[in-house]
Design a protein around this motif. Structure first.
Motif, mmCIF file in Angstrom:
data_model
loop_
_atom_site.group_PDB
_atom_site.id
_atom_site.type_symbol
_atom_site.label_atom_id
_atom_site.label_comp_id
_atom_site.label_asym_id
_atom_site.label_seq_id
_atom_site.Cartn_x
_atom_site.Cartn_y
_atom_site.Cartn_z
ATOM 1 N N ARG A 164 43.908 47.245 10.239
ATOM 2 C CA ARG A 164 42.681 47.768 9.591
ATOM 3 C C ARG A 164 43.081 48.768 8.438
ATOM 4 O O ARG A 164 42.754 48.610 7.266
ATOM 5 C CB ARG A 164 41.691 48.310 10.358
ATOM 6 C CG ARG A 164 40.226 48.518 9.784
ATOM 7 C CD ARG A 164 39.447 49.104 10.756
ATOM 8 N NE ARG A 164 38.119 49.604 10.279
ATOM 9 C CZ ARG A 164 37.170 50.263 11.051
ATOM 10 N NH1 ARG A 164 37.600 50.417 12.255
ATOM 11 N NH2 ARG A 164 35.979 50.540 10.640
ATOM 12 N N ALA A 224 36.254 50.036 1.957
ATOM 13 C CA ALA A 224 35.454 49.230 2.633
ATOM 14 C C ALA A 224 35.843 49.090 4.036
ATOM 15 O O ALA A 224 35.107 48.438 4.897
ATOM 16 C CB ALA A 224 35.698 47.711 2.037
ATOM 17 N N CYS A 225 37.255 49.228 4.376
ATOM 18 C CA CYS A 225 37.649 49.166 5.781
ATOM 19 C C CYS A 225 36.876 50.353 6.722
ATOM 20 O O CYS A 225 36.458 50.112 7.868
ATOM 21 C CB CYS A 225 38.998 49.596 5.696
ATOM 22 S SG CYS A 225 39.913 48.288 5.212
ATOM 23 N N TYR A 226 36.323 51.518 6.145
ATOM 24 C CA TYR A 226 35.736 52.658 6.722
ATOM 25 C C TYR A 226 34.654 52.960 5.914
ATOM 26 O O TYR A 226 34.720 54.008 5.560
ATOM 27 C CB TYR A 226 36.784 53.668 6.946
ATOM 28 C CG TYR A 226 37.849 53.415 7.919
ATOM 29 C CD1 TYR A 226 37.904 53.428 9.377
ATOM 30 C CD2 TYR A 226 39.180 53.025 7.427
ATOM 31 C CE1 TYR A 226 38.782 53.065 10.346
ATOM 32 C CE2 TYR A 226 40.109 52.645 8.340
ATOM 33 C CZ TYR A 226 39.982 52.591 9.760
ATOM 34 O OH TYR A 226 40.905 52.386 10.669
ATOM 35 N N PRO A 227 33.527 52.185 5.720
ATOM 36 C CA PRO A 227 32.340 52.714 5.066
ATOM 37 C C PRO A 227 31.581 53.628 5.821
ATOM 38 O O PRO A 227 31.418 53.899 6.938
ATOM 39 C CB PRO A 227 31.340 51.287 4.987
ATOM 40 C CG PRO A 227 31.872 50.787 6.064
ATOM 41 C CD PRO A 227 33.247 51.074 6.531
ATOM 42 N N GLY A 232 26.906 50.318 4.602
ATOM 43 C CA GLY A 232 27.449 48.963 4.942
ATOM 44 C C GLY A 232 27.558 47.939 4.136
ATOM 45 O O GLY A 232 28.316 46.906 3.969
ATOM 46 N N VAL A 276 30.941 47.066 1.830
ATOM 47 C CA VAL A 276 31.980 46.102 2.414
ATOM 48 C C VAL A 276 32.064 44.953 1.657
ATOM 49 O O VAL A 276 33.161 44.645 1.045
ATOM 50 C CB VAL A 276 31.797 46.030 3.805
ATOM 51 C CG1 VAL A 276 32.966 44.911 4.319
ATOM 52 C CG2 VAL A 276 31.981 47.058 4.915
ATOM 53 N N LEU A 281 34.766 44.584 -1.566
ATOM 54 C CA LEU A 281 35.742 43.409 -1.488
ATOM 55 C C LEU A 281 35.684 42.568 -2.474
ATOM 56 O O LEU A 281 36.782 42.133 -3.137
ATOM 57 C CB LEU A 281 35.667 42.827 -0.049
ATOM 58 C CG LEU A 281 36.090 43.701 1.317
ATOM 59 C CD1 LEU A 281 35.604 42.876 2.579
ATOM 60 C CD2 LEU A 281 37.629 44.127 1.169
#
Length: 620
Positions: free
Chosen positions: A520, A566-569, A574, A577, A581
């Motif tokens: 991740r 996006a991996c840790y929004p 949310g 994400v 991406l």
């Protein structure tokens, strides 16, 4: 008393063999290769015996001791048989006898067993399976079936020629790469690796992510000269992982940061974990061009890690905390200078036209002279010297044995042509669709690379998978870099993630959970190879105009930031994400006009997010 004497004798022989390896490496780096046969085959013999004797000190059962003895005998006999016919073999006028065939088989089995003891079961199983395929593949189903290879032909190629065990990978390792293994061991002797960790902590101490960011810097610095992601994890992780946990991060996250950062060292110039030299040899592209091409993607990879770690720190409610300043005494400052001067000496020597091996010797000489000038106490530290000699000898021996096993794979694949057939199958499945071909190739690279160190993973994968990309018109440097990235990232990809599995026990976390977290964190690393295929100007020095390269760097930089966030929004964000991406895909996969529009939207979102966060902090 007898057992004690035997143990002492084994230690002395291990020390002597290690000194032979170091002496040969230094000689070859200065004076060049004295004899291909004696260098390649002799180094395999010395390295194999070194691994056997080192293993005998840890052997816990009679059965294991007998297997070690059988391996040593098999290796000695097979090497003796090779040297009996060395001159005829070099002229290509030698025809094998039945004794030669049996001795060659013993040699191959010895190499596979030594590989198992060096890097575990996975690489040994791969080499053994491919060897069995070469012998019995004429009975395989479908496209895997080959026309059949006689035992004599198989042994001729794999043992009694320079196309198998003693092929180009072995030549590159013994003539070029081992001097850099010696360089890395010397830096450890001089304790420069510990100073680099302290430097990383000092430069990142004010950041919210603190030690996690420091681990990224330290592992990147040390990883470029380390030949193994696992060795990098073990070397720096014992210091950085406890500090990351102390800062408030979970054990899983601490181990994931270290494993992701350590793996990235293998794609970072100037040494790239020794792969840069092999890539230059395989592609016939100058080493400095490889370094220039690798520079920007490596910076983007580590930039993505920084962004992801920072975003995770915000989500974990880790407060900014003033760290006590780290001061350096004059000796530590000079140690940092030794590291910089040595690396600079390597690069400058190669720019001047010298061989990579001689440049490595210059780096060793500079580190030795300057290092011992500021640490004269080490000159009389017998324990430190013994550790250095044994470490340099054993790591070199393991690498020689591993590329011997790679030679088995390469020899069989060349004999059977299965790599080209695999490329044709992949192309037919993708029906000339580049993105589908890339995805299938990335998956295959991850599967083939799992459980293997960087060098053999790269060599095997590029032989099997490289032709399919080149059939689609991808330039050779881009092809090899694509393969290298996914070979490196297999070290953190479940289910066999060696770097993550090495970091997990240090942190006290679940190995599989660590691997998932590391994947991740390093998600931009899985996307960057696609980026330099679709934006080829991203790789500097590959013939694209400066303006085009700057544009490609901008697009991929924005995409990297979006993917990492996006991996840790942030909480309540949310929706970023899919938005992040989607914009990243538009920046990388589409034409210039779409990419510029996506870039404008991405910059606008980042400015808005920054203002919103600033307002929230002022209100609170």
């Amino acid at each position: 008393m007898t057992i004690l004497n035997i143990s002492t004798l084994v230690d002395l022989v291990v020390l002597l063999l290690s000194l032979i390896v170091i002496g040969v490496v230094l000689y070859v780096s200065v004076f060049g290769v004295f004899s291909d046969s004696y260098l390649r085959v002799g180094m395999l013999l010395v390295g194999g015996l070194l691994i056997v004797l080192s293993g005998s000190r840890r052997s816990g059962s009679l059965r294991d001791s007998m297997l070690l003895l059988a391996t040593a005998v098999a290796l000695v006999l097979s090497v003796y048989q090779y040297f009996r016919a060395a001159e005829e073999i070099e002229t290509g006028l030698y025809f094998l006898t039945s004794t030669d065939i049996w001795m060659g088989m013993l040699g191959l089995f010895a190499v596979i067993e030594l590989t198992r003891r060096s890097v575990g079961l996975v690489m040994a199983v791969v080499a053994g399976t491919v060897l069995a395929y070469g012998a019995f593949g004429h009975m395989a189903p479908g496209f895997l079936r080959h026309a059949g290879i006689s035992t004599e032909e198989l042994m001729t190629v794999l043992w009694f020629s320079f196309d198998g065990v003693f092929g180009r990978p072995m030549a590159t390792v013994v003539s070029t790469i081992l001097i850099f293994i010696l360089f890395g061991s010397l830096l450890e002797l001089l304790a420069i690796d510990l100073v680099l960790v302290r430097l990383a902590l000092a430069t990142t101490g004010r950041l919210r992510s603190g030690p996690a960011a420091a681990a990224t810097v330290a592992s990147g610095l040390f990883g470029t000269i380390s030949g193994s992601a696992v060795a990098n994890v073990v070397g720096t992780g014992v210091i950085t992982i406890p500090l990351i946990k102390k800062r408030g991060f979970s054990p899983r996250f601490a181990a994931a940061v270290e494993s992701a950062a350590s793996s990235g060292g293998q794609i970072t110039p100037p040494i790239m974990g020794a792969v840069a030299f092999i890539m230059a040899d395989v592609t016939n592209v100058p080493y400095l061009t490889i370094c220039a091409a690798a520079a920007v993607p490596a910076l983007l990879y580590y930039g993505g890690l920084f962004v992801a770690i920072s975003s995770a720190a915000h989500n974990m409610d880790i407060d900014e905390e003033k760290q006590p300043p780290i001061s350096f005494n004059w000796r530590e400052l000079v140690q940092m200078a030794v590291f910089v001067i040595s690396l600079t000496g390597i690069v400058v020597t190669m720019v001047g036209g010298a061989s990579a091996a001689y440049a490595g010797f210059v780096g060793v000489a500079l580190a030795t002279i300057l290092g011992f000038a500021i640490r004269p106490d080490l000159l009389l530290n017998g324990e430190a010297w013994l550790k250095f000699i044994r470490s340099a000898g054993l790591i070199s021996a393991q690498l020689v044995v591993i590329v011997g096993a790679v030679g088995i794979v390469i020899g069989v694949l060349n004999l059977t042509g299965v790599g080209l057939r695999f490329a044709s199958l992949l192309s037919s499945l993708a029906e000339d669709q580049l993105i589908l071909s890339l995805i299938l190739m990335a998956i295959a690279c991850l599967l083939l690379g799992m459980g293997m160190p960087t060098v053999p993973a790269y060599l095997i994968i590029v032989l099997v998978m490289g032709p399919s990309l080149q059939k689609l018109g991808v330039p050779i440097v881009h092809t090899h870099m694509f393969v290298l990235y996914f070979g490196v990232l297999s070290a953190i990809t479940p289910p066999v993630a060696l770097a993550a599995f090495a970091a997990a026990p240090i942190a006290g976390s679940s190995p599989m959970a660590t691997a998932l977290e590391a994947s991740r964190l390093a998600l931009p690393g899985f996307v960057i190879p696609f980026a330099f295929i679709y934006k080829p100007a991203l790789l500097l020095g590959t013939g694209f105009p400066v303006g085009q390269s700057a544009q490609a760097i901008l697009f991929v930089l924005l995409a990297t930031i979006l993917i990492s966030r996006a991996c840790y929004p942030r909480r309540g964000k949310g929706y970023m994400v899919p938005v992040g991406l989607g914009l990243a895909a538009a920046l990388i996969l589409f034409g210039t006009l779409v990419s510029w529009v996506a870039a404008a939207v991405a910059v606008g979102l980042m400015i808005f997010d920054r203002l919103e966060l600033k307002t929230k902090n002022q209100v609170s």
